[in-house]
Design a protein around this motif. Structure first.
Motif, PDB file in Angstrom:
ATOM      1  N   MET A 284      -0.906 -82.903 -21.588  1.00 14.54           N
ATOM      2  CA  MET A 284      -1.074 -80.790 -20.563  1.00 14.54           C
ATOM      3  C   MET A 284      -2.387 -80.590 -21.009  1.00 14.54           C
ATOM      4  SD  MET A 284      -0.207 -78.967 -24.588  1.00 14.54           S
ATOM      5  CE  MET A 284      -2.014 -78.013 -25.434  1.00 14.54           C
ATOM      6  N   LYS A 285      -2.123 -79.650 -19.607  1.00 11.93           N
ATOM      7  CA  LYS A 285      -3.566 -78.897 -19.840  1.00 11.93           C
ATOM      8  C   LYS A 285      -3.399 -77.569 -20.621  1.00 11.93           C
ATOM      9  CE  LYS A 285      -3.092 -79.955 -14.431  1.00 11.93           C
ATOM     10  NZ  LYS A 285      -2.004 -80.757 -14.270  1.00 11.93           N
ATOM     11  N   ALA A 286      -5.023 -77.414 -20.352  1.00 16.45           N
ATOM     12  CA  ALA A 286      -4.461 -76.095 -21.620  1.00 16.45           C
ATOM     13  C   ALA A 286      -6.464 -76.160 -20.896  1.00 16.45           C
ATOM     14  CB  ALA A 286      -4.776 -76.746 -23.098  1.00 16.45           C
ATOM     15  N   LEU A 287      -6.307 -74.210 -21.794  1.00 18.45           N
ATOM     16  CA  LEU A 287      -8.223 -73.655 -21.513  1.00 18.45           C
ATOM     17  C   LEU A 287      -8.418 -73.788 -22.614  1.00 18.45           C
ATOM     18  CD1 LEU A 287      -9.413 -72.306 -19.155  1.00 18.45           C
ATOM     19  CD2 LEU A 287      -8.396 -70.440 -19.656  1.00 18.45           C
ATOM     20  N   LEU A 288      -9.694 -74.568 -23.119  1.00 18.83           N
ATOM     21  CA  LEU A 288     -10.108 -74.812 -24.573  1.00 18.83           C
ATOM     22  C   LEU A 288     -11.576 -73.485 -24.608  1.00 18.83           C
ATOM     23  CD1 LEU A 288      -9.757 -78.298 -24.995  1.00 18.83           C
ATOM     24  CD2 LEU A 288      -8.763 -76.563 -25.311  1.00 18.83           C
ATOM     25  N   CYS A 289     -11.843 -73.323 -25.263  1.00 21.65           N
ATOM     26  CA  CYS A 289     -12.279 -73.225 -26.432  1.00 21.65           C
ATOM     27  C   CYS A 289     -13.426 -74.157 -27.188  1.00 21.65           C
ATOM     28  CB  CYS A 289     -12.045 -71.844 -27.009  1.00 21.65           C
ATOM     29  SG  CYS A 289     -13.972 -70.983 -28.322  1.00 21.65           S
ATOM     30  N   GLU A 290     -14.406 -74.955 -26.756  1.00 19.88           N
ATOM     31  CA  GLU A 290     -15.411 -76.180 -26.903  1.00 19.88           C
ATOM     32  C   GLU A 290     -16.162 -75.550 -27.909  1.00 19.88           C
ATOM     33  OE1 GLU A 290     -13.740 -79.574 -23.668  1.00 19.88           O
ATOM     34  OE2 GLU A 290     -15.320 -77.696 -23.643  1.00 19.88           O
ATOM     35  N   ASN A 291     -16.892 -74.699 -27.604  1.00 20.45           N
ATOM     36  CA  ASN A 291     -17.753 -73.934 -28.909  1.00 20.45           C
ATOM     37  C   ASN A 291     -17.485 -72.052 -28.317  1.00 20.45           C
ATOM     38  OD1 ASN A 291     -19.785 -76.180 -29.776  1.00 20.45           O
ATOM     39  ND2 ASN A 291     -19.100 -76.257 -26.775  1.00 20.45           N
ATOM     40  N   PHE A 292     -17.829 -71.268 -29.764  1.00 15.28           N
ATOM     41  CA  PHE A 292     -17.611 -70.388 -29.532  1.00 15.28           C
ATOM     42  C   PHE A 292     -18.730 -69.849 -28.749  1.00 15.28           C
ATOM     43  CE2 PHE A 292     -16.404 -71.558 -33.913  1.00 15.28           C
ATOM     44  CZ  PHE A 292     -14.769 -70.923 -33.767  1.00 15.28           C
ATOM     45  N   GLY A 293     -17.657 -68.778 -27.662  1.00 16.78           N
ATOM     46  CA  GLY A 293     -18.202 -67.750 -26.982  1.00 16.78           C
ATOM     47  C   GLY A 293     -18.208 -66.637 -25.928  1.00 16.78           C
ATOM     48  N   LEU A 294     -18.372 -66.184 -24.693  1.00 16.18           N
ATOM     49  CA  LEU A 294     -17.452 -65.375 -24.125  1.00 16.18           C
ATOM     50  C   LEU A 294     -16.607 -65.817 -23.223  1.00 16.18           C
ATOM     51  CD1 LEU A 294     -20.242 -63.530 -23.024  1.00 16.18           C
ATOM     52  CD2 LEU A 294     -19.047 -62.756 -24.646  1.00 16.18           C
ATOM     53  N   PRO A 295     -16.066 -65.427 -22.463  1.00 20.00           N
ATOM     54  CA  PRO A 295     -14.754 -66.428 -21.291  1.00 20.00           C
ATOM     55  C   PRO A 295     -15.099 -67.335 -20.967  1.00 20.00           C
ATOM     56  CG  PRO A 295     -13.811 -63.767 -22.241  1.00 20.00           C
ATOM     57  CD  PRO A 295     -15.821 -64.094 -22.247  1.00 20.00           C
ATOM     58  N   GLU A 296     -16.202 -67.084 -19.968  1.00 17.74           N
ATOM     59  CA  GLU A 296     -17.051 -67.808 -19.522  1.00 17.74           C
ATOM     60  C   GLU A 296     -16.740 -69.274 -19.396  1.00 17.74           C
ATOM     61  OE1 GLU A 296     -17.485 -63.678 -17.774  1.00 17.74           O
ATOM     62  OE2 GLU A 296     -17.920 -64.776 -19.451  1.00 17.74           O
ATOM     63  N   THR A 297     -17.517 -69.518 -20.664  1.00 14.31           N
ATOM     64  CA  THR A 297     -17.936 -70.851 -21.668  1.00 14.31           C
ATOM     65  C   THR A 297     -16.295 -71.691 -21.587  1.00 14.31           C
ATOM     66  OG1 THR A 297     -17.419 -69.380 -23.863  1.00 14.31           O
ATOM     67  CG2 THR A 297     -19.612 -69.875 -22.290  1.00 14.31           C
ATOM     68  N   LEU A 298     -14.945 -70.949 -21.402  1.00 17.61           N
ATOM     69  CA  LEU A 298     -13.299 -71.821 -21.679  1.00 17.61           C
ATOM     70  C   LEU A 298     -13.453 -72.761 -20.807  1.00 17.61           C
ATOM     71  CD1 LEU A 298     -11.533 -68.829 -22.634  1.00 17.61           C
ATOM     72  CD2 LEU A 298     -12.358 -69.867 -24.122  1.00 17.61           C
ATOM     73  N   ASN A 299     -12.930 -73.839 -20.793  1.00 15.16           N
ATOM     74  CA  ASN A 299     -12.633 -74.689 -20.220  1.00 15.16           C
ATOM     75  C   ASN A 299     -10.996 -75.689 -19.639  1.00 15.16           C
ATOM     76  OD1 ASN A 299     -15.781 -75.311 -19.096  1.00 15.16           O
ATOM     77  ND2 ASN A 299     -15.817 -76.051 -21.346  1.00 15.16           N
ATOM     78  N   MET A 300     -10.953 -75.689 -18.274  1.00 18.17           N
ATOM     79  CA  MET A 300     -10.474 -76.448 -18.578  1.00 18.17           C
ATOM     80  C   MET A 300      -9.998 -78.104 -18.982  1.00 18.17           C
ATOM     81  SD  MET A 300      -7.145 -74.545 -17.149  1.00 18.17           S
ATOM     82  CE  MET A 300      -5.769 -76.181 -16.680  1.00 18.17           C
ATOM     83  N   ALA A 301      -8.661 -78.738 -19.542  1.00 15.55           N
ATOM     84  CA  ALA A 301      -8.815 -80.332 -20.245  1.00 15.55           C
ATOM     85  C   ALA A 301      -7.738 -79.947 -20.097  1.00 15.55           C
ATOM     86  CB  ALA A 301      -9.874 -79.853 -21.296  1.00 15.55           C
ATOM     87  N   GLU A 302      -7.387 -81.622 -20.319  1.00 15.54           N
ATOM     88  CA  GLU A 302      -6.291 -82.551 -20.339  1.00 15.54           C
ATOM     89  C   GLU A 302      -6.386 -83.257 -22.268  1.00 15.54           C
ATOM     90  OE1 GLU A 302      -3.551 -83.406 -19.306  1.00 15.54           O
ATOM     91  OE2 GLU A 302      -4.037 -83.181 -16.888  1.00 15.54           O
ATOM     92  N   VAL A 303      -5.312 -82.668 -22.756  1.00 18.56           N
ATOM     93  CA  VAL A 303      -5.225 -82.696 -24.135  1.00 18.56           C
ATOM     94  C   VAL A 303      -3.588 -83.278 -24.699  1.00 18.56           C
ATOM     95  CG1 VAL A 303      -6.758 -80.824 -24.631  1.00 18.56           C
ATOM     96  CG2 VAL A 303      -4.084 -80.326 -24.776  1.00 18.56           C
ATOM     97  N   ASP A 304      -3.591 -83.228 -25.454  1.00 15.47           N
ATOM     98  CA  ASP A 304      -2.266 -84.175 -26.102  1.00 15.47           C
ATOM     99  C   ASP A 304      -1.269 -82.929 -26.847  1.00 15.47           C
ATOM    100  OD1 ASP A 304      -3.553 -86.815 -26.074  1.00 15.47           O
ATOM    101  OD2 ASP A 304      -3.853 -86.781 -28.261  1.00 15.47           O
ATOM    102  N   LYS A 305       0.091 -83.580 -26.126  1.00 14.31           N
ATOM    103  CA  LYS A 305       0.624 -81.951 -26.359  1.00 14.31           C
ATOM    104  C   LYS A 305       1.389 -82.392 -27.866  1.00 14.31           C
ATOM    105  CE  LYS A 305       6.047 -81.550 -25.215  1.00 14.31           C
ATOM    106  NZ  LYS A 305       7.573 -82.735 -24.436  1.00 14.31           N
ATOM    107  N   PRO A 306       0.962 -80.723 -28.227  1.00  9.95           N
ATOM    108  CA  PRO A 306       1.407 -81.325 -30.084  1.00  9.95           C
ATOM    109  C   PRO A 306       2.629 -81.230 -30.133  1.00  9.95           C
ATOM    110  CG  PRO A 306       1.292 -78.952 -29.266  1.00  9.95           C
ATOM    111  CD  PRO A 306       1.108 -79.549 -27.689  1.00  9.95           C
ATOM    112  N   SER A 307       2.463 -81.380 -31.864  1.00 11.28           N
ATOM    113  CA  SER A 307       4.232 -81.888 -32.705  1.00 11.28           C
ATOM    114  C   SER A 307       4.374 -80.733 -33.765  1.00 11.28           C
ATOM    115  CB  SER A 307       4.512 -83.113 -32.662  1.00 11.28           C
ATOM    116  OG  SER A 307       4.294 -84.047 -31.895  1.00 11.28           O
TER     117      SER A 307
END
Length: 325
Positions: free
Chosen positions: A1-24
Motif C-alpha cells: 500500500m502507499k503511505a506518506l512516511l516520516c523516516e527521520n524526525f523533521g519538518l513536513p518537507e522530509t516526508l516521503n511517499m513509499a510502498e509498505v506492507d498492509k498492516p494487520s
C-alpha cells in the motif's frame, strides 16, 4: 500500500511517499481502508518527535481518519468489514490503510460524508469535552476562544454558542474573524491589531470572561488569565504557538480562578461512556446542521506534507483534509 512516511524526525518537507506492507489488526484493532485524513496540530509535532506519543520510525503521520472497515480483530463486535467508520488513530492515517483501536472507532451516520467524518472527532470531541466536562460552562457565561479560526477554535466557537454562552473569538486576521462571525461568534478581537486585555475589558464592561479556551499558548496566555472574571476557568488545550506559557500562580489566586487541563484522548479512553454521550450530541448537532467544519483545502496523499506545512504556517481557517482513496 502507499503511505506518506516520516523516516527521520523533521519538518513536513522530509516526508516521503513509499510502498509498505498492509498492516494487520490485533485482537482489539480495526483495519480501515482510508478515504480521508484530517490534519491536526499534533501531526506537526509527532513528525518532529515533540509529541507525547512516540511512534517508532518509519511511520505515517495522520491521527484522524474516515473510511471503510477492511478487517477486525477477534474481540471487536461493534463494527464489521464494509462498515463506514471514523476513528482516532494518533498516527498512521496518511496511508491507504490504517489501524485504529476499537474504542477509538465509531460508525458513521448514514448521511455523513467522508470529509466531514475525518474532521469531526478531534476538533469537536476536544471542544465539547473542554467546555462541558472541564469548564462546566453555563448558558449566559462569556467564553473567550483564542486561535478561534483553527479547527478546535471554530468547533469551540460553535459549541459554546450551542450551549448558550456569549462567545468572543480572537484570531490574527480580519479574514479569520469573518469566518468566526459567520459561525456564531458574538464579538471578535484581532489580537495583532488590538491589545487583548483592553479589548476584553471593553467587550465585557470590565467584568472579564468566565472561560478562556486556549489552544495557542505563548504570549497570549497571561493576558487571557488576567482577563478572567471571578471564579473563571482557563482551559489549557494546546500550544500551537510552540511555547507553553509560564503563568504566575498569584493570578488564579486573586481571581478565585481555575487552570484546567484538557486531554480529550485520555478522557475518551478513561471515561468511554461520557465520551460516547458527547459524540451522540455532536452527531446530532451535525445532523441538524447546527455544527459544521470549515474545510480550508483538500489535498492528495502525495501533498500531505504541504497540508501539514500550511497548518504550521497558520494559513488554515478551519481544517485541512487529505483525500486518499
Amino acid at each position: 500500500m502507499k503511505a506518506l512516511l516520516c523516516e527521520n524526525f523533521g519538518l513536513p518537507e522530509t516526508l516521503n511517499m513509499a510502498e509498505v506492507d498492509k498492516p494487520s489488526p490485533n485482537e482489539n484493532q480495526i483495519l480501515i481502508k482510508v478515504k480521508a485524513c484530517g490534519i491536526n496540530f499534533p501531526d506537526s509535532l509527532i513528525i518532529q518527535d515533540k509529541y507525547q506519543f512516540k511512534p517508532r520510525l518509519p511511520f505515517a503521520p495522520g491521527g484522524e481518519v474516515s473510511g471503510v472497515v477492511d478487517a477486525v480483530g477477534k474481540n471487536v463486535s461493534h463494527v464489521k468489514p464494509g462498515d463506514k467508520v471514523f476513528a482516532l488513530t494518533i498516527w498512521g492515517g496518511l496511508a491507504e490503510y490504517a489501524l485504529a483501536d476499537s474504542h477509538k472507532c465509531l460508525l458513521m451516520p448514514e448521511n455523513m460524508d467522508f470529509i466531514t467524518a475525518a474532521t469531526t472527532m478531534y476538533t469537536c470531541g476536544t471542544s465539547l469535552h473542554a467546555l462541558k466536562q472541564r469548564a462546566q460552562i453555563k448558558p449566559g457565561e462569556t467564553l473567550l476562544v483564542l486561535g478561534a479560526a483553527g479547527g478546535v477554535g471554530l468547533a469551540a466557537v460553535q459549541i459554546g454558542k450551542l450551549i448558550g454562552a456569549k462567545v468572543i473569538a480572537a484570531a490574527s486576521t480580519d479574514e479569520k474573524l469573518e469566518v468566526c462571525q459567520k459561525l456564531g461568534a458574538d464579538d471578535t478581537i484581532n489580537y495583532t491589531k488590538s491589545d487583548l486585555r483592553t479589548a476584553i475589558k471593553e467587550l465585557t464592561n470590565e467584568k472579564g470572561v468566565d472561560v478562556v479556551y486556549d489552544p495557542i499558548g505563548d504570549k497570549y496566555s497571561e493576558p487571557a488569565v488576567r482577563s478572567l472574571a471571578w471564579q473563571g476557568r482557563y482551559l489549557v488545550v494546546g500550544f500551537a504557538a510552540g511555547v507553553p506559557s509560564a503563568i504566575k500562580l498569584n493570578l488564579p489566586l486573586l481571581k478565585g480562578a481555575s487552570i484546567v487541563g484538557v486531554f480529550w484522548g485520555a478522557f475518551a479512553q478513561k471515561q468511554p461512556k461520557e465520551s460516547m454521550q458527547n459524540f451522540k450530541q455532536i452527531l446530532g448537532w451535525i445532523d441538524e446542521k447546527k455544527l459544521q467544519q470549515n474545510i480550508h483545502q483538500v489535498y492528495s496523499l502525495k501533498d500531505g506534507g504541504q497540508a501539514i506545512r500550511d497548518l504550521m504556517n497558520r494559513k488554515v481557517i478551519g481544517k485541512n483534509v487529505v483525500k486518499i482513496n
